[in-house]
Design an enzyme around this catalytic site. Structure first.
Site, PDB file in Angstrom:
ATOM      1  N   GLY A  13       4.682   7.975  -9.859  1.00 50.38           N
ATOM      2  CA  GLY A  13       3.678   9.030 -10.011  1.00 50.38           C
ATOM      3  C   GLY A  13       4.161  10.436  -9.690  1.00 50.38           C
ATOM      4  O   GLY A  13       3.353  11.350  -9.544  1.00 50.38           O
ATOM      5  N   GLY A  15       6.297  12.210 -11.650  1.00 50.44           N
ATOM      6  CA  GLY A  15       6.419  13.009 -12.869  1.00 50.44           C
ATOM      7  C   GLY A  15       7.579  12.632 -13.769  1.00 50.44           C
ATOM      8  O   GLY A  15       8.017  13.447 -14.600  1.00 50.44           O
ATOM      9  N   LYS A  16       8.075  11.392 -13.661  1.00 54.71           N
ATOM     10  CA  LYS A  16       9.179  10.971 -14.539  1.00 54.71           C
ATOM     11  C   LYS A  16       8.791  11.097 -16.009  1.00 54.71           C
ATOM     12  O   LYS A  16       9.571  11.580 -16.820  1.00 54.71           O
ATOM     13  CB  LYS A  16       9.557   9.494 -14.279  1.00 54.71           C
ATOM     14  CG  LYS A  16      10.169   9.209 -12.940  1.00 54.71           C
ATOM     15  CD  LYS A  16      10.557   7.745 -12.805  1.00 54.71           C
ATOM     16  CE  LYS A  16       9.391   6.783 -12.887  1.00 54.71           C
ATOM     17  NZ  LYS A  16       8.423   6.905 -11.798  1.00 54.71           N
ATOM     18  N   THR A  17       7.571  10.645 -16.345  1.00 59.93           N
ATOM     19  CA  THR A  17       7.172  10.662 -17.756  1.00 59.93           C
ATOM     20  C   THR A  17       7.020  12.089 -18.261  1.00 59.93           C
ATOM     21  O   THR A  17       7.487  12.424 -19.362  1.00 59.93           O
ATOM     22  CB  THR A  17       5.847   9.882 -17.946  1.00 59.93           C
ATOM     23  OG1 THR A  17       6.019   8.578 -17.424  1.00 59.93           O
ATOM     24  CG2 THR A  17       5.465   9.788 -19.407  1.00 59.93           C
ATOM     25  N   LYS A  38      11.575   3.599 -22.475  1.00 63.37           N
ATOM     26  CA  LYS A  38      10.957   3.178 -21.219  1.00 63.37           C
ATOM     27  C   LYS A  38      11.217   1.677 -21.224  1.00 63.37           C
ATOM     28  O   LYS A  38      10.397   0.884 -21.711  1.00 63.37           O
ATOM     29  CB  LYS A  38       9.454   3.506 -21.237  1.00 63.37           C
ATOM     30  CG  LYS A  38       8.676   2.975 -20.035  1.00 63.37           C
ATOM     31  CD  LYS A  38       8.724   3.878 -18.833  1.00 63.37           C
ATOM     32  CE  LYS A  38       8.021   3.260 -17.643  1.00 63.37           C
ATOM     33  NZ  LYS A  38       7.986   4.152 -16.471  1.00 63.37           N
ATOM     34  N   ASP A  56       3.109   5.484 -20.855  1.00 64.57           N
ATOM     35  CA  ASP A  56       4.339   6.277 -20.721  1.00 64.57           C
ATOM     36  C   ASP A  56       5.083   6.293 -22.059  1.00 64.57           C
ATOM     37  O   ASP A  56       5.538   7.339 -22.524  1.00 64.57           O
ATOM     38  CB  ASP A  56       5.265   5.675 -19.646  1.00 64.57           C
ATOM     39  CG  ASP A  56       4.769   5.959 -18.234  1.00 64.57           C
ATOM     40  OD1 ASP A  56       3.658   6.478 -18.099  1.00 64.57           O
ATOM     41  OD2 ASP A  56       5.515   5.655 -17.279  1.00 64.57           O
ATOM     42  N   GLY A 121       9.182   3.297 -11.271  1.00 63.02           N
ATOM     43  CA  GLY A 121       9.162   3.512  -9.822  1.00 63.02           C
ATOM     44  C   GLY A 121      10.309   4.425  -9.410  1.00 63.02           C
ATOM     45  O   GLY A 121      10.560   5.447 -10.053  1.00 63.02           O
ATOM     46  N   CYS A 179       5.759  20.070 -10.694  1.00 68.11           N
ATOM     47  CA  CYS A 179       4.503  20.669 -10.223  1.00 68.11           C
ATOM     48  C   CYS A 179       4.761  21.831  -9.261  1.00 68.11           C
ATOM     49  O   CYS A 179       4.105  21.961  -8.216  1.00 68.11           O
ATOM     50  CB  CYS A 179       3.591  19.616  -9.587  1.00 68.11           C
ATOM     51  SG  CYS A 179       2.993  18.409 -10.782  1.00 68.11           S
TER      52      CYS A 179
HETATM   53  N1  LIG Z   1       3.920  19.102 -14.428  1.00 64.26           N
HETATM   54  C1  LIG Z   1       2.770  18.447 -14.516  1.00 64.26           C
HETATM   55  N2  LIG Z   1       1.642  19.082 -14.907  1.00 64.26           N
HETATM   56  C2  LIG Z   1       0.454  18.435 -14.988  1.00 64.26           C
HETATM   57  N3  LIG Z   1       0.288  17.123 -14.712  1.00 64.26           N
HETATM   58  C3  LIG Z   1       1.368  16.453 -14.312  1.00 64.26           C
HETATM   59  C4  LIG Z   1       2.661  17.072 -14.190  1.00 64.26           C
HETATM   60  N4  LIG Z   1       3.533  16.140 -13.775  1.00 64.26           N
HETATM   61  C5  LIG Z   1       2.840  15.002 -13.626  1.00 64.26           C
HETATM   62  N5  LIG Z   1       1.555  15.190 -13.942  1.00 64.26           N
HETATM   63  C6  LIG Z   1       0.487  14.162 -13.915  1.00 64.26           C
HETATM   64  O1  LIG Z   1       0.683  13.364 -12.753  1.00 64.26           O
HETATM   65  C7  LIG Z   1       0.567  11.988 -13.061  1.00 64.26           C
HETATM   66  C8  LIG Z   1       1.885  11.269 -12.755  1.00 64.26           C
HETATM   67  O2  LIG Z   1       2.910  11.803 -13.582  1.00 64.26           O
HETATM   68  P1  LIG Z   1       3.877  10.860 -14.406  1.00 64.26           P
HETATM   69  O3  LIG Z   1       3.078   9.841 -15.152  1.00 64.26           O
HETATM   70  O4  LIG Z   1       4.783  11.706 -15.205  1.00 64.26           O
HETATM   71  O5  LIG Z   1       4.651  10.169 -13.195  1.00 64.26           O
HETATM   72  P2  LIG Z   1       5.712   8.988 -13.284  1.00 64.26           P
HETATM   73  O6  LIG Z   1       6.730   9.246 -12.232  1.00 64.26           O
HETATM   74  O7  LIG Z   1       6.189   8.845 -14.670  1.00 64.26           O
HETATM   75  O8  LIG Z   1       4.823   7.716 -12.884  1.00 64.26           O
HETATM   76  P3  LIG Z   1       5.183   6.165 -13.126  1.00 64.26           P
HETATM   77  O9  LIG Z   1       5.962   5.749 -11.922  1.00 64.26           O
HETATM   78  O10 LIG Z   1       3.809   5.535 -13.197  1.00 64.26           O
HETATM   79  O11 LIG Z   1       5.948   6.028 -14.398  1.00 64.26           O
HETATM   80  C9  LIG Z   1       0.162  11.907 -14.526  1.00 64.26           C
HETATM   81  O12 LIG Z   1      -1.238  11.833 -14.621  1.00 64.26           O
HETATM   82  C10 LIG Z   1       0.656  13.206 -15.108  1.00 64.26           C
HETATM   83  O13 LIG Z   1      -0.064  13.630 -16.237  1.00 64.26           O
HETATM   84 MG   LIG Z   2       6.058   7.202 -15.925  1.00 62.78          MG
END
Ligand SMILES: Nc1ncnc2c1ncn2[C@@H]1O[C@H](COP(=O)(O)OP(=O)(O)OP(=O)(O)O)[C@@H](O)[C@H]1O
Ligand SMILES: [Mg+2]
Length: 252
Positions: A13, A15-17, A38, A56, A121, A179
């Site tokens: 969570g 922000g990788k995606t 992915k 994702d 993760g 962020c």
């Molecule tokens: N720069 C950003 N601006 C706005 N929203 C963001 C930003 N980065 C992340 N988010 C939001 O925060 C949440 C988590 O981000 P993201 O899905 O990219 O994390 P992740 O590391 O890929 O999570 P996972 O481990 O589930 O794959 C999502 O709802 C995403 O839209």
């Molecule tokens: Mg992700």
């Protein structure tokens, strides 16, 4: 040579995606044939046919401009339970064939100019039994970018992740802070950033802002790519993906 990068983070969570999608959208915007993978996802949304679908993968495909037909290539394994993949698979009586995940990544790397692989993760997340995301990184031999938060606690998480990577001989190519709010950044965020640089010795390849509502529509992907051009060191990241200026495995 297979050209790409692997995106991990200090936690789920972080922000990788979003960062993987932003980099893919920036590359696409530059006219590069970009691949996205992915390899394994959990917490998939169950569709009307009862199949879990990775949101994702949906986001990454939109960023790279890939059609829905390519979903299986992008995301060969998607599990419904929002658990680490090894446990999510066991919960539904499945086994995860890690060779299949590596093969999918290599196939995408082979047919794309540059490929972005999103992990699951963090680095020590179990993919299957004692095979971790870190083991996947070691097999793929791609440079790794670590996505981190700007807020309280991030120094500890980032230093621990960088130290783990060092122990496992995974040379991290850099860090992206997600962020980041330049106007609102206080001594907390600024000192976090300074300490992360000092204690890890890694380059910070960008401070990516919070963007309002990130849906997977094509229009917003253009904006996402523009934001990546503005806030991330895209030239440097491309060079890294091509194996230039990077102390990564591929040169060993
Ligand atoms: N720069 C950003 N601006 C706005 N929203 C963001 C930003 N980065 C992340 N988010 C939001 O925060 C949440 C988590 O981000 P993201 O899905 O990219 O994390 P992740 O590391 O890929 O999570 P996972 O481990 O589930 O794959 C999502 O709802 C995403 O839209
Ligand atoms: Mg992700």
């Amino acid at each position: 040579m297979q050209k790409g990068l692997f995106i991990t983070a200090t936690d789920t969570g972080v922000g990788k995606t979003v960062i993987s999608g932003a980099i893919a959208a920036a590359l696409k915007r530059r006219g590069i044939n970009v691949g996205v993978v992915k390899p394994v996802a959990s917490g998939g949304r169950v569709n009307t046919s009862g199949q879990p679908v990775s949101e994702d993968a949906t986001f990454l495909m939109a960023a790279a401009g890939m059609a829905e037909e390519r979903r299986q290539e992008v995301n060969p394994v998607c599990l419904a339970a929002a658990l680490t993949p090894a446990v999510a698979a066991a919960e539904c009586g499945m086994t995860i064939d890690v060779t299949k995940l590596i093969t999918a990544c290599r196939a995408m790397l082979n047919q794309s100019e540059l490929t972005v692989v999103e992990g699951v993760g963090g680095m020590a997340a179990p993919v299957w039994k004692d095979y971790l995301v870190a083991d996947m990184m070691l097999e793929l031999k791609l440079p790794v970018i670590l996505v981190v938060k700007p807020n309280l606690g991030t120094i500890n998480h980032t230093v621990l992740a960088a130290e783990y990577a060092r122990q496992r001989s995974i040379p991290l190519a850099g860090i992206i802070v997600n962020c980041w709010d330049e106007a609102a950044a206080t001594v907390l965020e600024r000192s976090n950033l300074a300490y992360i640089k000092l204690l890890t010795g890694l380059p910070v390849l960008g401070k990516f802002p919070s963007l309002a509502g990130i849906p997977a529509g094509q229009a917003s992907m253009v904006a996402l790519g523009q934001a990546a051009e503005q806030h991330l060191a895209i030239d440097h990241i491309i060079g890294m993906m091509k194996g230039e200026d990077c102390p990564c495995f591929r040169q060993s």
